[in-house]
Structure formats: structure tokens, C-alpha cells
Design a protein around this motif. Structure first.
Motif, PDB file in Angstrom:
ATOM      1  N   LYS A   1       0.955  -1.138  -0.012  1.00  0.00           N
ATOM      2  CA  LYS A   1      -0.022   0.036   0.042  1.00  0.00           C
ATOM      3  C   LYS A   1       0.867   1.220  -0.045  1.00  0.00           C
ATOM      4  CE  LYS A   1      -4.291  -2.104   2.290  1.00  0.00           C
ATOM      5  NZ  LYS A   1      -4.921  -2.029   3.370  1.00  0.00           N
ATOM      6  N   PHE A   2       0.524   2.125  -0.849  1.00  0.00           N
ATOM      7  CA  PHE A   2       1.438   3.205  -1.043  1.00  0.00           C
ATOM      8  C   PHE A   2       0.893   4.530  -0.555  1.00  0.00           C
ATOM      9  CE2 PHE A   2       2.577   0.311  -4.408  1.00  0.00           C
ATOM     10  CZ  PHE A   2       3.978   0.191  -4.226  1.00  0.00           C
TER      11      PHE A   2
ATOM     12  N   ALA B   1       6.464  -4.760  -9.183  1.00  0.00           N
ATOM     13  CA  ALA B   1       6.954  -5.868  -9.959  1.00  0.00           C
ATOM     14  C   ALA B   1       7.451  -7.007  -8.975  1.00  0.00           C
ATOM     15  CB  ALA B   1       8.012  -5.383 -10.922  1.00  0.00           C
ATOM     16  N   LYS B   2       8.347  -6.877  -7.946  1.00  0.00           N
ATOM     17  CA  LYS B   2       8.690  -7.847  -6.926  1.00  0.00           C
ATOM     18  C   LYS B   2       7.567  -8.554  -6.379  1.00  0.00           C
ATOM     19  CE  LYS B   2      13.010  -5.523  -5.942  1.00  0.00           C
ATOM     20  NZ  LYS B   2      13.990  -4.859  -4.925  1.00  0.00           N
ATOM     21  N   ALA B   3       6.528  -7.749  -5.753  1.00  0.00           N
ATOM     22  CA  ALA B   3       5.381  -8.358  -5.227  1.00  0.00           C
ATOM     23  C   ALA B   3       4.757  -9.307  -6.063  1.00  0.00           C
ATOM     24  CB  ALA B   3       4.481  -7.190  -4.545  1.00  0.00           C
ATOM     25  N   ALA B   4       4.412  -8.811  -7.443  1.00  0.00           N
ATOM     26  CA  ALA B   4       3.768  -9.524  -8.488  1.00  0.00           C
ATOM     27  C   ALA B   4       4.541 -10.977  -8.701  1.00  0.00           C
ATOM     28  CB  ALA B   4       4.001  -8.999  -9.719  1.00  0.00           C
ATOM     29  N   ALA B   5       5.976 -11.041  -8.602  1.00  0.00           N
ATOM     30  CA  ALA B   5       6.731 -12.363  -8.960  1.00  0.00           C
ATOM     31  C   ALA B   5       6.437 -13.312  -7.566  1.00  0.00           C
ATOM     32  CB  ALA B   5       8.036 -11.925  -8.907  1.00  0.00           C
ATOM     33  N   VAL B   6       6.426 -12.502  -6.392  1.00  0.00           N
ATOM     34  CA  VAL B   6       6.343 -13.340  -5.022  1.00  0.00           C
ATOM     35  C   VAL B   6       4.911 -14.267  -5.200  1.00  0.00           C
ATOM     36  CG1 VAL B   6       6.000 -13.516  -2.809  1.00  0.00           C
ATOM     37  CG2 VAL B   6       8.007 -12.351  -4.023  1.00  0.00           C
ATOM     38  N   HIS B   7       3.648 -13.244  -5.476  1.00  0.00           N
ATOM     39  CA  HIS B   7       2.502 -13.891  -5.676  1.00  0.00           C
ATOM     40  C   HIS B   7       2.526 -14.963  -6.860  1.00  0.00           C
ATOM     41  CE1 HIS B   7       1.340 -11.150  -2.766  1.00  0.00           C
ATOM     42  NE2 HIS B   7       1.289 -10.048  -3.302  1.00  0.00           N
TER      43      HIS B   7
ATOM     44  N   LEU C   1       7.167   9.770  -0.352  1.00  0.00           N
ATOM     45  CA  LEU C   1       8.222  10.489  -1.273  1.00  0.00           C
ATOM     46  C   LEU C   1       8.818   9.502  -2.395  1.00  0.00           C
ATOM     47  CD1 LEU C   1      10.371  12.463   1.243  1.00  0.00           C
ATOM     48  CD2 LEU C   1       8.474  13.393  -0.219  1.00  0.00           C
ATOM     49  N   LEU C   2       8.115   8.173  -2.544  1.00  0.00           N
ATOM     50  CA  LEU C   2       8.728   7.252  -3.443  1.00  0.00           C
ATOM     51  C   LEU C   2       8.435   7.784  -4.817  1.00  0.00           C
ATOM     52  CD1 LEU C   2       7.400   3.898  -1.928  1.00  0.00           C
ATOM     53  CD2 LEU C   2       9.643   4.688  -1.783  1.00  0.00           C
ATOM     54  N   THR C   3       9.500   7.427  -5.705  1.00  0.00           N
ATOM     55  CA  THR C   3       9.298   7.888  -6.945  1.00  0.00           C
ATOM     56  C   THR C   3       8.607   6.837  -7.895  1.00  0.00           C
ATOM     57  OG1 THR C   3      11.296   6.504  -7.752  1.00  0.00           O
ATOM     58  CG2 THR C   3      11.700   8.925  -6.859  1.00  0.00           C
ATOM     59  N   PRO C   4       8.186   7.329  -8.991  1.00  0.00           N
ATOM     60  CA  PRO C   4       7.216   6.209  -9.784  1.00  0.00           C
ATOM     61  C   PRO C   4       7.986   4.898 -10.370  1.00  0.00           C
ATOM     62  CG  PRO C   4       6.939   8.367 -10.752  1.00  0.00           C
ATOM     63  CD  PRO C   4       8.046   8.535  -9.686  1.00  0.00           C
ATOM     64  N   ILE C   5       9.431   5.038 -10.264  1.00  0.00           N
ATOM     65  CA  ILE C   5      10.193   3.828 -10.547  1.00  0.00           C
ATOM     66  C   ILE C   5      10.401   2.990  -9.561  1.00  0.00           C
ATOM     67  CG2 ILE C   5      12.360   3.061 -11.336  1.00  0.00           C
ATOM     68  CD1 ILE C   5      12.974   5.596 -12.779  1.00  0.00           C
ATOM     69  N   GLN C   6      10.451   3.658  -8.230  1.00  0.00           N
ATOM     70  CA  GLN C   6      10.588   2.713  -6.937  1.00  0.00           C
ATOM     71  C   GLN C   6       9.213   1.924  -6.784  1.00  0.00           C
ATOM     72  OE1 GLN C   6      11.773   6.028  -4.544  1.00  0.00           O
ATOM     73  NE2 GLN C   6      13.660   5.136  -4.163  1.00  0.00           N
ATOM     74  N   VAL C   7       8.061   2.858  -7.047  1.00  0.00           N
ATOM     75  CA  VAL C   7       6.905   2.105  -6.981  1.00  0.00           C
ATOM     76  C   VAL C   7       6.597   0.876  -7.974  1.00  0.00           C
ATOM     77  CG1 VAL C   7       4.246   2.757  -7.169  1.00  0.00           C
ATOM     78  CG2 VAL C   7       5.723   4.232  -6.118  1.00  0.00           C
TER      79      VAL C   7
ATOM     80  N   PRO D   1      -2.122  -3.781  -8.759  1.00  0.00           N
ATOM     81  CA  PRO D   1      -3.190  -2.871  -8.782  1.00  0.00           C
ATOM     82  C   PRO D   1      -2.398  -1.557  -9.298  1.00  0.00           C
ATOM     83  CG  PRO D   1      -1.772  -2.767  -6.534  1.00  0.00           C
ATOM     84  CD  PRO D   1      -1.556  -4.331  -7.395  1.00  0.00           C
ATOM     85  N   LYS D   2      -3.144  -0.754  -9.800  1.00  0.00           N
ATOM     86  CA  LYS D   2      -2.885   0.363 -10.387  1.00  0.00           C
ATOM     87  C   LYS D   2      -1.997   1.315  -9.300  1.00  0.00           C
ATOM     88  CE  LYS D   2      -4.085   4.333 -13.248  1.00  0.00           C
ATOM     89  NZ  LYS D   2      -5.599   5.015 -14.001  1.00  0.00           N
ATOM     90  N   ALA D   3      -0.705   1.749  -9.783  1.00  0.00           N
ATOM     91  CA  ALA D   3       0.105   2.646  -8.897  1.00  0.00           C
ATOM     92  C   ALA D   3      -0.610   4.176  -8.841  1.00  0.00           C
ATOM     93  CB  ALA D   3       1.517   2.740  -9.441  1.00  0.00           C
ATOM     94  N   PRO D   4      -0.853   4.605  -7.741  1.00  0.00           N
ATOM     95  CA  PRO D   4      -1.282   5.993  -7.645  1.00  0.00           C
ATOM     96  C   PRO D   4      -0.413   7.026  -7.926  1.00  0.00           C
ATOM     97  CG  PRO D   4      -0.537   5.102  -5.562  1.00  0.00           C
ATOM     98  CD  PRO D   4      -0.276   3.961  -6.389  1.00  0.00           C
ATOM     99  N   LEU D   5      -0.985   8.365  -8.034  1.00  0.00           N
ATOM    100  CA  LEU D   5      -0.156   9.459  -8.549  1.00  0.00           C
ATOM    101  C   LEU D   5       0.598   9.749  -7.228  1.00  0.00           C
ATOM    102  CD1 LEU D   5       0.672  11.619 -10.825  1.00  0.00           C
ATOM    103  CD2 LEU D   5      -1.294  13.089  -9.597  1.00  0.00           C
ATOM    104  N   MET D   6       2.047   9.806  -7.427  1.00  0.00           N
ATOM    105  CA  MET D   6       2.760  10.069  -6.170  1.00  0.00           C
ATOM    106  C   MET D   6       3.149  11.517  -6.161  1.00  0.00           C
ATOM    107  SD  MET D   6       3.122   7.090  -4.826  1.00  0.00           S
ATOM    108  CE  MET D   6       4.127   7.293  -3.553  1.00  0.00           C
ATOM    109  N   LEU D   7       3.671  11.872  -4.848  1.00  0.00           N
ATOM    110  CA  LEU D   7       3.992  13.369  -4.718  1.00  0.00           C
ATOM    111  C   LEU D   7       5.317  13.491  -5.161  1.00  0.00           C
ATOM    112  CD1 LEU D   7       3.600  16.120  -3.085  1.00  0.00           C
ATOM    113  CD2 LEU D   7       4.953  15.142  -1.194  1.00  0.00           C
TER     114      LEU D   7
END
Length: 510
Positions: A154-155, A450-456, A439-445, A408-414
Motif C-alpha cells: 500500500k502506497f 513488480a517484486k510483489a507480483a513475482a512473489v504472488h 516520497l517514493l518515485t514512480p520507478i520505485q513504486v 493494482p494500479k499505482a497511485p499518483l505520487m507526490l
């Protein structure tokens, strides 16, 4: 001498059989008097009968395995029902370690032998034998065939931060960024009641805007009432106290230069707070959804939209394509320039969206290209109507992975908003705290998802292997079947480590 010794032994034996002999004889001689133990004819193993049950050896049966709530218990018919054994596996012989577990015990992490050599009879059981309990520890993610729905990271999106602002930033009035990616400082509220308007949906706290927009809305309401005979404006969403993306609703409305105006006339009374929350706006469309309903959309609505488009500050007005088509038909042939500002867009069938230009004197606001001057009443409006044609058959839902592995779709980050927006949040006596996670960047999100998707995906694949979730050995097989890049994943290592403890190797059935 040998004859003398034998004679003495015979005399001593006769004395031991005499009833009057005192009990001073060493007890280690007692086994000499015991009856011979029965011997199993087929195996040659002595059988020790239970003193409490002399006939137990003739009719005794092996204990049964009774699985209960993750525990594998050996029940003994000769022992009391409330006896309980220690946790863990009872130490056994080599034969126990190599015998296969029973079918009902497939979920255990150990096994207890129950088989006997061919032709051998089971040995009698002692009444002091305790049941054995084997505790089952499920492997996270594979404890059952019906795996739980994956939990995604959750972001803290920008909408969570700006949606928490209750008061404006006490800074110079500035529209920062673009209409759909920015924020607002120095916002002022539209009064909830005015001589020619009423604000709707007060609980949303979205009646804030740039001072130039708020001034225009008030002027527009008075002009429409005085010059066009419009009863008054019902004003919908404008912007949040500090602008920015909203928790629900609009993608734009972020820099305080957009306002929604209902096409429903204002009642001739002051609406209550409850009415402002629950009153539904009137749709301007007929039953087809491709044309306006003349019973509700009249020349009054045409005059209202034309009045809004007449202000030089207004850059765009968004309406439903069917309303745009109706405006094209109703407009005077000699006065059609204002139609170039009216643009068709999805929704907007009960209200129109009025947008003003970026205010002069500040370069931080990103303007849109100005209208081309074309009235947009030709091919463009027909193409838009084709996009909103209602489907005659129910649309089939977009298929989703049954295992829930779609991120899930990533939210618009600050970090995707202008840097000044962080100062807008932090300013004033009521600042909005910004945690590090926001303060995460879109690339970090994207990488995190992607890592969570691989685990699931890996866990879902393991659960799909036949027998997974019911057998540790099946889990091991699933773990071995994982691709190398997933098997080496740090996120999967704890699961694979637990799955690596295999059951004792079953005996060869042959």
C-alpha cells in the motif's frame, strides 16, 4: 562331591516350596519360579501379557491414527481417553523412520510406523503406553489449496496527502503545475450561499479555488440571473483547500482553475445541508443516451453555457457529446465562435465543466493549447457520439487472473507533482505531514509492485501443484519447480527454507 552338591540343591528346592518358609530368600531367585512366557510361533518373539488384561495378547489390535486439527494422534483402546502425549514426534526405531505415513496424515511433517513384516502378528500393547502427537506447522502461502487473496503493498499517494488538508496554504495565490498534475496555494473559498448561487456537496470541502476563478464564478452567477433569466447556479466541485489530486472523482481540478456547474436550475429557496448532500442533478439526456431530452434541456441551458463561454478568461467548457450536438443545432449561424471553447467529453451529462486560463504573472502554471477557432460541430462531434453509444449487450468483464497476481494500479505520487507542492503541504499552522513512504518515485513504486507480483505468482504456481497445501512433500516439489530467478528471490527464501524439511523417505512399496 558332585553327588553331595546335587543332594543339597534338592533339599533347598523342597524347602522353598514349603509354605512355612520365611520371606528372607533373595528375590532375584523369584524368576526361577515364573511360568514360561508364551512365544509367537511365526516370529519367535516372546509375548508379554498385560497383568491387568491377561487375554489382551489374543485379541489386541494396533492403535488407530486419529487426525484432529493439525495434530496426528495415536489412540490406544487400552488407555484412558483423556491421556495426552508430549508435543513432537516420539523417538522410534529404524523401521518407524522408513514406513510411509497413512493417507489421513498427509499434512504432517513426520510419520509413525504401523506396518509389520508379512505374516507377523502384532505385539500386545501395554496399558501405560501414551499417545503420540505430531504438530503440523503450515507453510505460509501454501497452507491450503484455496490460497488467500494476495496482499499488495500500500502506497501513500498524493491524493492521500492533499485529501487530508482542511485549510489552504497561507501563501501567495498560485496555480502550480498543470490542471491534472499540480497543487494550489493561497486558495479562497466560494461562499456556500450567495445572491445567485448555492454550493453543493459541502462535506467534500471542495469549494476552494484560485481567487480569479472564485471571482469569475460569482460574476457569472449574477450575470446569468440578471441577463439570461437563470434562477441561480448550483455549483459542484471546484478544488480542495490546497488543490492536488482528490481521493475520489476528478483527474483534473488540481490547481483551482476548474469548476463544475450543474445544469439543474437553483430552487427558489435555500437548500438544507441534507438536501445539498442528497439532491440528485437532472440528466439532460433522453433514453437513448445519444441525444438531449427537450423536456429538460431547453434554450435556458443553451444560454447559460453560451454565457460561460463568453468570458475571455474561460478557455474550455466540457459537456457530453449529445449536449455539444444540441448546442451546434441551436447556435445562431452568425455567432458560432463561442462553440470552439465547448469541447465534448465523457460524462458531463448533468453539468458542465468550466476551466479558465492560467493567471498572468506566474510561470509555474502549465497552460493548454488555445482552441483552434473551429466550432467542432462537424466530424468531431459525430466521432464522439460514436464513442458513447450504449452497448446493446452487457459488456463482459475484463478477465482477471484467478490467483490475484495482477498488480493494482499505482497511485499518483507526490514526486510526480512540482517540487513546490511539498512546500504547499508543509506551510501554515495546519501543515500536512509527509512521511518518507510518500516520497517514493514512480520507478520505485513500479519496482516494488513488480517484486510483489513475482512473489504472488510464484506462490500461486506452488499452490496450483497437485497436493499442494496438504502435503509437505508436495510443497517441496512445487518449490523445486520454481524458476531459478524466483527460487533465489529473497522474498521467497523463508518459504522455501521451511519447505526443504522433507518427510522421512517412505519404504519401497516393492
Amino acid at each position: 562331591m558332585l553327588a553331595v552338591f546335587c543332594a543339597m540343591a534338592m533339599v533347598g528346592a523342597s524347602l522353598l516350596q514349603s509354605p512355612g518358609v520365611p520371606l528372607s530368600v533373595p528375590e532375584f531367585i523369584e524368576p526361577l519360579r515364573a511360568d514360561p512366557q508364551p512365544v509367537d510361533v511365526s516370529s519367535g518373539v516372546p509375548v508379554s501379557p498385560d497383568p491387568a488384561h491377561p487375554d489382551a495378547g489374543k485379541h489386541h489390535t494396533l492403535p488407530d491414527f486419529v487426525p484432529r486439527n493439525g495434530l496426528l494422534t495415536i489412540s490406544n483402546s487400552n488407555s484412558s481417553s483423556d491421556e495426552s502425549g508430549p508435543q513432537g514426534e516420539e523417538p522410534g526405531s529404524a523401521a518407524q523412520a522408513q514406513s510411509p505415513a497413512p493417507a489421513d496424515a498427509a499434512a504432517t511433517t513426520g510419520s509413525v510406523a504401523t506396518d509389520h513384516p508379512a505374516g507377523a502378528k502384532p505385539a500386545a500393547s501395554s496399558s501405560t503406553a501414551r499417545p503420540v502427537a505430531i504438530k503440523v506447522e503450515p507453510i505460509p502461502g501454501t497452507e491450503s489449496a484455496a490460497a488467500k487473496k494476495p496482499v499488495w503493498p500500500k502506497f501513500i499517494g498524493a491524493k492521500n496527502l492533499f485529501g487530508a488538508a482542511k485549510a489552504p496554504a497561507p501563501l501567495e495565490a498560485r496555480a502550480i503545475g498543470s490542471y491534472s498534475r499540480g497543487c494550489l496555494s493561497g486558495a479562497v473559498p466560494l461562499p456556500i450561499d450567495g445572491p445567485a448561487w448555492q454550493e453543493m456537496r459541502l462535506s467534500r470541502n471542495r469549494n476552494w479555488g484560485h481567487p480569479k476563478l472564485i471571482d469569475l464564478v460569482q460574476r457569472f452567477a449574477k450575470d446569468a440571473q440578471k441577463l439570461d433569466g437563470w434562477p441561480g447556479l448550483l455549483v459542484g466541485d471546484i478544488a480542495q483547500p490546497r488543490g492536488g489530486p482528490m481521493i475520489t472523482g476528478h483527474a483534473s481540478h488540481q490547481i483551482g482553475l476548474d469548476a463544475d456547474i450543474w445544469l439543474t436550475p437553483m430552487p427558489d429557496r435555500r437548500l438544507s445541508t441534507k438536501e445539498r448532500e442528497e439532491l440528485q442533478a437532472t440528466s439532460m439526456l433522453d433514453s437513448t443516451g445519444l441525444a438531449v431530452d427537450p423536456a429538460v434541456f431547453s434554450e435556458k441551458q443553451v444560454a447559460l453555457i453560451k454565457r460561460a463561454a463568453s468570458y475571455p478568461e474561460v478557455e474550455r467548457i466540457f459537456v457530453h457529446p449529445a449536449i455539444k450536438k444540441a448546442l451546434c443545432k441551436a447556435a445562431d449561424a452568425t455567432d458560432r465562435k463561442w462553440l470552439g471553447k465547448v469541447r465534448p467529453w465523457f460524462g458531463h451529462y448533468y453539468h458542465f465543466h468550466m476551466r479558465i486560463k492560467c493567471p498572468d504573472g506566474f510561470g509555474g502554471c502549465a497552460p493548454q493549447p488555445p482552441p483552434t477557432g473551429d466550432d467542432g460541430c462537424g466530424k468531431e462531434v459525430d466521432q464522439w457520439l460514436a464513442k458513447v453509444v450504449p452497448s446493446k449487450v452487457p459488456l463482459e468483464p475484463v478477465p482477471q487472473p484467478a490467483d490475484g497476481t495482477k498488480p493494482p494500479k499505482a497511485p499518483l505520487m507526490l514526486a510526480e507533482l512540482p517540487k513546490e507542492c511539498q512546500a504547499v503541504l508543509a506551510s501554515g499552522p495546519d501543515p500536512v505531514p509527509v512521511p518518507r513512504e510518500a516520497l517514493l518515485t514512480p520507478i520505485q513504486v513500479k519496482k516494488t509492485l513488480a517484486k510483489a507480483a513475482a512473489v504472488h505468482s510464484a506462490l500461486a504456481s506452488a499452490a496450483a501443484v497437485p497436493g499442494s497445501g496438504t502435503s509437505t512433500s508436495a510443497t517441496v516439489s512445487a518449490a523445486k519447480a520454481l524458476p531459478a530467478h524466483l527460487a533465489n528471490s529473497p522474498a521467497l527464501r523463508p518459504h522455501l527454507h521451511k519447505a526443504a524439511t522433507q518427510d522421512p523417505k517412505p519404504a519401497d512399496p516393492k
